[in-house]
Design a protein around this motif. Structure first.
Motif, PDB file in Angstrom:
ATOM      1  N   ALA A 280       0.842  -1.214   0.000  1.00 60.02           N
ATOM      2  CA  ALA A 280       0.000   0.000   0.000  1.00 60.02           C
ATOM      3  C   ALA A 280       0.868   1.251   0.000  1.00 60.02           C
ATOM      4  O   ALA A 280       1.847   1.351   0.744  1.00 60.02           O
ATOM      5  CB  ALA A 280      -0.916  -0.004   1.224  1.00 60.02           C
ATOM      6  N   GLY A 281       0.511   2.190  -0.864  1.00 63.49           N
ATOM      7  CA  GLY A 281       1.267   3.433  -0.922  1.00 63.49           C
ATOM      8  C   GLY A 281       0.472   4.483  -1.664  1.00 63.49           C
ATOM      9  O   GLY A 281      -0.500   4.176  -2.356  1.00 63.49           O
ATOM     10  N   ILE A 282       0.866   5.739  -1.479  1.00 63.98           N
ATOM     11  CA  ILE A 282       0.170   6.844  -2.138  1.00 63.98           C
ATOM     12  C   ILE A 282       1.180   7.743  -2.848  1.00 63.98           C
ATOM     13  O   ILE A 282       2.382   7.686  -2.580  1.00 63.98           O
ATOM     14  CB  ILE A 282      -0.638   7.702  -1.131  1.00 63.98           C
ATOM     15  N   LEU A 283       0.647   8.570  -3.744  1.00 59.53           N
ATOM     16  CA  LEU A 283       1.454   9.602  -4.399  1.00 59.53           C
ATOM     17  C   LEU A 283       0.684  10.908  -4.288  1.00 59.53           C
ATOM     18  O   LEU A 283      -0.390  11.048  -4.884  1.00 59.53           O
ATOM     19  CB  LEU A 283       1.667   9.245  -5.868  1.00 59.53           C
ATOM     20  N   ASN A 284       1.198  11.824  -3.473  1.00 61.87           N
ATOM     21  CA  ASN A 284       0.554  13.135  -3.353  1.00 61.87           C
ATOM     22  C   ASN A 284       1.608  14.133  -2.887  1.00 61.87           C
ATOM     23  O   ASN A 284       1.872  14.277  -1.692  1.00 61.87           O
ATOM     24  CB  ASN A 284      -0.616  13.071  -2.366  1.00 61.87           C
ATOM     25  N   GLU A 285       2.218  14.812  -3.836  1.00 60.88           N
ATOM     26  CA  GLU A 285       3.308  15.726  -3.507  1.00 60.88           C
ATOM     27  C   GLU A 285       2.812  16.963  -2.758  1.00 60.88           C
ATOM     28  O   GLU A 285       3.613  17.749  -2.270  1.00 60.88           O
ATOM     29  CB  GLU A 285       4.071  16.119  -4.773  1.00 60.88           C
ATOM     30  N   TYR A 286       1.471  17.124  -2.655  1.00 64.04           N
ATOM     31  CA  TYR A 286       0.924  18.233  -1.868  1.00 64.04           C
ATOM     32  C   TYR A 286       0.681  17.839  -0.422  1.00 64.04           C
ATOM     33  O   TYR A 286       0.212  18.645   0.374  1.00 64.04           O
ATOM     34  CB  TYR A 286      -0.355  18.779  -2.516  1.00 64.04           C
ATOM     35  N   ASP A 287       1.000  16.599  -0.053  1.00 65.91           N
ATOM     36  CA  ASP A 287       0.815  16.161   1.328  1.00 65.91           C
ATOM     37  C   ASP A 287       2.012  15.314   1.774  1.00 65.91           C
ATOM     38  O   ASP A 287       1.930  14.087   1.895  1.00 65.91           O
ATOM     39  CB  ASP A 287      -0.506  15.370   1.450  1.00 65.91           C
TER      40      ASP A 287
END
Ligand SMILES: NC(=O)C1=CN([C@@H]2O[C@H](COP(=O)(O)OP(=O)(O)OC[C@H]3O[C@@H](n4cnc5c(N)ncnc54)[C@H](O)[C@@H]3O)[C@@H](O)[C@H]2O)C=CC1
Ligand SMILES: CCCCCC(=O)/C=C/C=C\C=C\C=C\[C@@H](O)[C@@H](O)CCCC(=O)O
Length: 264
Positions: free
Chosen positions: A94-101
């Motif tokens: 599980a992982g995310i990509l959100n350079e704003y957070d």
């Protein structure tokens, strides 16, 4: 080596409701794993994945447990250990990509990955009464590239790589019997690479040009590679998987060898 045979094993895949995680679950089931537990915070997709995979592979071999890896480690791991023991395989996917957070990026990709690895490692380790096992961490080619993009995401994936090289080091494996390696995929077609907040606005144009010329691959390719590496990878290693090509062992970093440590 029985530790490298999938037949009859029980696996946990975080973020297995879709994308790369789903493909890993599907490929594990194709290769005679007994049960795969999907842990995901997307309840609707998790239930759908459970239904689809049980329809395809039969035998209720896929079990969905709702959980957010940043919040529900205690509840979910207790439930798993009670029903299945320490399990044989954990895929920390599980992982995310959100350079704003950046905070959520580090909490999800780095901190939660570290804590899930620690919890399962301690249960599996032979020197603490366990029966050994395998932990596969999904990092990214981003952890090996020097480029100006996705720098918070990159920081989180460097952490995953560091965890793998350290905790999975052969020196630790000798006592724990827990093998750990990392898979570092390149650009892979999933919902994550469609996200709108993937990079900071000022880089969108140059990043888009980069992703147009870069090599892409399917999530299923990463799933197939996960099975191959389960059978072949040594502990404390990392493999890049790019453009649908076979996995390549990532360049060595300076390694304090086990022989040297034992000679101290
Ligand atoms: N798609 C790509 O190009 C690449 C992806 N990766 C890594 O592969 C892994 C999987 O990514 P994709 O399949 O592309 O993404 P995706 O967005 O398609 O799927 C991610 C899954 O993880 C779940 N998830 C996210 N945060 C969670 C949380 N806190 N708790 C529980 N579940 C959570 C989501 O609900 C989703 O089902 C990630 O770690 C990603 O960084 C690495 C290299 C390339
Ligand atoms: C920089 C190395 C990437 C390594 C792979 C990885 O772990 C994560 C990749 C994440 C995102 C890729 C996105 C690709 C997007 C393209 O479809 C492009 O068209 C998006 C344009 C930019 C935008 O914000 O809209």
């Amino acid at each position: 080596d029985p530790d490298r045979q999938l037949k009859g094993k029980v696996a946990v895949v975080t973020g297995g409701a879709k994308g790369i995680g789903y493909a890993i679950v599907d490929n594990l089931l194709n290769n005679e794993v007994k049960t795969v537990i999907i842990v995901d915070k997307n309840r609707a997709r998790g239930l759908k994945a459970e239904e689809q995979l049980n329809c395809k592979h039969g035998g209720n071999r896929t079990v969905f447990i709702y959980g957010d890896i940043t919040k529900h480690l205690d509840r979910v791991s207790e439930q798993i250990f009670q029903c299945y023991g320490c399990v044989d395989i954990l895929v920390n996917n599980a992982g995310i990509l959100n350079e704003y957070d950046p905070k959520k990026t580090i909490e999800t990709n780095a901190m939660a990955t570290v804590l899930w690895a620690d919890r399962f490692y301690n249960c599996m380790r032979k020197d603490w009464g366990g029966k050994g096992g395998t932990i596969i961490n999904i990092a990214s080619i981003s952890a090996y590239m020097s480029d100006p993009f996705l720098y918070f995401y990159k920081a989180s994936k460097f952490a995953v790589l560091g965890l793998t090289l350290g905790m999975g080091h052969e020196y630790n494996y000798l006592s724990s019997g827990v093998r750990m390696f990392a898979i570092c995929p390149g650009l892979t077609r999933t919902d994550l690479t469609l996200s709108q907040q993937m990079t900071v606005d000022e880089q969108v144009e140059v990043f888009s040009r980069f992703t147009e010329v870069a090599l892409w691959q399917s999530a299923n390719h990463v799933g197939e590679v996960a099975v191959l590496l389960f059978r072949t990878a040594s502990t404390g290693t990392a493999y890049t998987v790019v453009g649908g090509a076979p996995p390549v062992e990532s360049p060595d970093r300076e390694n304090t060898t086990v022989d040297f440590i034992l000679s101290l």
